[in-house]
Write a protein that holds these residues in place. Structure first.
Motif, short mmCIF file in Angstrom:
data_model
loop_
_atom_site.label_atom_id
_atom_site.label_comp_id
_atom_site.label_asym_id
_atom_site.label_seq_id
_atom_site.Cartn_x
_atom_site.Cartn_y
_atom_site.Cartn_z
N ALA A 25 2.37 23.88 54.94
CA ALA A 25 3.42 23.31 55.78
C ALA A 25 3.12 21.85 56.12
N GLY A 26 4.11 21.00 55.89
CA GLY A 26 3.97 19.59 56.23
C GLY A 26 2.99 18.85 55.35
N SER A 27 2.75 19.33 54.13
CA SER A 27 1.79 18.68 53.24
C SER A 27 2.15 17.22 53.01
N PRO A 28 1.16 16.30 53.04
CA PRO A 28 1.47 14.89 52.79
C PRO A 28 1.82 14.61 51.33
N SER A 29 1.45 15.52 50.43
CA SER A 29 1.77 15.34 49.02
C SER A 29 3.19 15.82 48.75
N PRO A 30 4.01 15.03 48.06
CA PRO A 30 5.39 15.44 47.82
C PRO A 30 5.53 16.54 46.78
N VAL A 45 12.08 17.53 48.81
CA VAL A 45 13.35 16.90 48.46
C VAL A 45 13.87 16.17 49.69
N GLY A 46 14.12 14.88 49.55
CA GLY A 46 14.60 14.11 50.69
C GLY A 46 13.53 14.02 51.76
N PRO A 47 13.94 13.83 53.00
CA PRO A 47 12.94 13.64 54.07
C PRO A 47 12.18 14.89 54.44
N GLY A 48 12.74 16.10 54.22
CA GLY A 48 12.02 17.26 54.70
C GLY A 48 12.47 18.60 54.15
N ALA A 73 20.28 28.08 47.10
CA ALA A 73 21.51 27.88 47.88
C ALA A 73 21.21 27.29 49.24
N ARG A 74 20.04 27.63 49.77
CA ARG A 74 19.64 27.07 51.06
C ARG A 74 18.21 26.57 50.91
N LEU A 75 18.03 25.26 50.94
CA LEU A 75 16.71 24.68 50.77
C LEU A 75 15.79 25.08 51.90
N GLY A 76 14.49 25.17 51.57
CA GLY A 76 13.52 25.47 52.60
C GLY A 76 13.17 24.25 53.42
N ASP A 77 12.35 24.46 54.43
CA ASP A 77 11.91 23.40 55.33
C ASP A 77 10.48 23.03 54.95
N TRP A 78 10.28 21.77 54.56
CA TRP A 78 8.95 21.31 54.14
C TRP A 78 7.92 21.44 55.25
N SER A 79 8.35 21.42 56.48
CA SER A 79 7.42 21.48 57.61
C SER A 79 7.01 22.91 57.94
N ARG A 80 7.58 23.91 57.24
CA ARG A 80 7.23 25.30 57.49
C ARG A 80 6.58 25.90 56.25
N PRO A 81 5.72 26.90 56.42
CA PRO A 81 5.11 27.55 55.24
C PRO A 81 6.17 28.27 54.41
N ALA A 82 5.90 28.36 53.11
CA ALA A 82 6.75 29.12 52.20
C ALA A 82 5.84 29.76 51.16
N THR A 83 6.30 30.85 50.57
CA THR A 83 5.48 31.61 49.64
C THR A 83 6.21 31.78 48.31
#
Length: 517
Positions: A54-59, A78-81, A102-112
């Protein structure tokens, strides 16, 4: 021959030393290979799981590599977050394919990302776990990223993939990738444009508000060799590594090429087949082909454009100046506005109002202005079927004015053709011909601040809330009035009791339970 009778043989000692050294070297190679495999995995098997930090500095967080190390698959910001899955061309950091859930995830939250016969992307665990994307209608044992950049899910016993990213392009085609009528259209990364394949042609379309409105074509290329109208033959396109996009007919007689879009490098034998090529629908609406050549020696290379579908400059693009814009051709094309409220883009906020974009007929109460301009045309006039011929400018305007689905009308004086625009007005093109007249409907700017109508369900909810607020206000008012009334009553009682002897108060308290604490 032994030395000194002690059993020492120099040749044997040398052989043993050599074998030990070779064994040590082999162990080092094996360990190094294992470390390299761990660092650059080229195969995923059932049971694989990877978690996005979550919130990784690497894009970009790769989880799978192609054997040639030119491509990787993993988590992409993708984009800012926002979070997506993508296949990335590592030398240029360019996404060639995106899952685009259909619904992008949030870069600031964990995803699996997990693989258990199917690839699945979910948000982090907990009661709100959500599946963002998965490979549907396909099951496999392994996942691999090929040197062509194709991501494939395979069964061990089957030669062909049960799922592959080449069947689901995003905004890019690469060499060897078929583009068929069954393929999803290429969609630009800003979601404004699409490339579709027809029965015997390819066409570029404007996508208004996620495709909820009409998708008019603004460029079309038909196959030079018309395919037969009957039979089981199908037409598809494919980007060829030799430097062209071909259209093919697949029928009973096998594959047959029916058209070619040649790139600038097609005739250069030293480049043909030796480069990595892609064809991308860019965010300005143009379809372009690019090539990438490894520089070697650490030199930096960039993508080089070698083809563009619309080569007439900025004014040839459908939205070059935005809604209600006017593009003036020249060595350096200039943007103006059709409307008089401003002179430079963005021209009119009402043109991009999503609420009325789908159909003016749904908003007949909208306040409209009318704009009339001479010397205007449109770059994609050939894609607009004429509403009428041999007519007049007044009749052309009247046809649009009386049609709630019409956003504008273009009349050509020399040809007598009338074109109706049944989609939100985009960029027009200046044409030095006084006989070319345009008529456009424009929402009034002040209507943007007018209170918008509410859906019946929203009105019902607000009515219930309003009734509740009125009831609560009445209750609070009653309590305040009751409190004041009691205070007045207590004051009068204290005044009356104060005039009598103390023993009377005690006797009253003992005889009336209502005064007990």
């Amino acid at each position: 021959m032994r030395d000194g009778g002690k059993g020492y043989d120099p040749a044997t000692a040398f052989l043993i030393t050599a074998l030990c050294a070779a064994s040590a070297a082999l162990l080092l190679l094996v360990d190094g290979a294992k470390g390299d495999e761990d660092e650059f995995p080229t195969l995923l098997i059932n049971g694989f799981t990877a978690t996005h930090a979550a919130g990784s500095p690497s894009p970009f967080e790769p989880v799978l590599y192609a054997p040639n190390r030119a491509f990787a698959f993993g988590f992409l910001r993708v984009g800012p977050g926002s979070l997506d899955l993508a296949v990335v061309h590592l030398p240029s950091s360019l996404p060639l394919w995106r899952a685009t859930p259909a619904r992008l995830g949030d870069w600031s939250r964990p995803a699996t990302l997990s693989f258990d016969t199917t690839l699945v992307l979910t948000t982090a665990g907990g009661p709100d776990t959500t599946v963002l994307w998965q490979t549907l209608n396909a099951a496999g044992d392994t996942v691999a990223l090929l040197n062509s950049s194709n991501l494939v899910v395979r069964r061990y016993a089957r030669p062909f993939p049960s799922w592959q990213s080449f069947d689901y392009p995003a905004d890019t085609l690469v060499a060897g990738q078929n583009f068929t009528a069954a393929s999803p259209p290429l969609i630009s990364s800003n979601r404004r444009f699409a490339l579709r394949l027809g029965a015997s042609f390819i066409a570029l379309h404007m996508e208004f508000y996620g495709g909820r409105a009409r998708s008019p074509a603004y460029w079309r290329h038909s196959a030079l060799e018309e395919p037969p109208a009957a039979g089981n033959a199908t037409v598809y396109g494919r980007l060829d590594g030799r430097g062209f996009f071909g259209m093919y007919l697949d029928g009973d007689g096998g594959e047959r090429r029916v058209d070619v879009l040649s790139f600038d490098t097609f005739a250069e034998a030293n480049l043909a087949g030796a480069l990595f090529r892609r064809m991308t629908l860019d965010d300005d609406g143009n379809l372009r082909a690019y090539y990438w050549a490894d520089g070697g020696g650490g030199s930096t290379k960039a993508w080089t454009a070698e083809y563009e579908a619309i080569s007439s400059g900025r004014c040839g693009l459908p939205t070059a100046c935005g809604a209600y814009g006017l593009c003036v051709p020249g060595d350096e094309a200039q943007c103006q506005c059709l409307t008089a409220d401003t002179t430079s883009p963005p021209c009119h906020a009402g043109g991009d109002d999503e609420e009325t974009a789908a159909d003016l007929c749904d908003h007949v109460d909208a306040e409209l202005d009318v704009v009339r301009r001479t010397r205007v045309s449109v770059a994609y006039k050939e894609q607009l079927p004429p509403f009428a011929t041999n007519t007049t400018a007044a009749k052309c305007e009247a046809a649009c004015a009386g049609n709630c689905s019409c956003w504008g009308a273009l009349y050509g004086g020399a040809s007598g053709y009338c074109y109706l625009i049944d989609f939100p007005v985009e960029t027009m093109v200046y044409d030095a011909d006084d006989a070319k007249v345009g008529y456009f409907k424009v929402r009034k700017v002040q209507s943007q601040t007018r209170r918008r109508g509410m859906a019946p369900g929203v009105k019902a909810v607000l009515a219930v809330v309003l009734v509740g607020l009125v009831g609560a206000g009445a209750y609070v008012g009653y309590r305040m009035w009751e409190r004041k009334r009691r205070r007045r009553g207590e004051g009068m009682m204290v005044q009356e009791l104060g005039t009598g002897p103390y023993k009377d108060l005690k006797s009253m308290a003992s005889s009336n339970n209502s005064f007990k604490a």
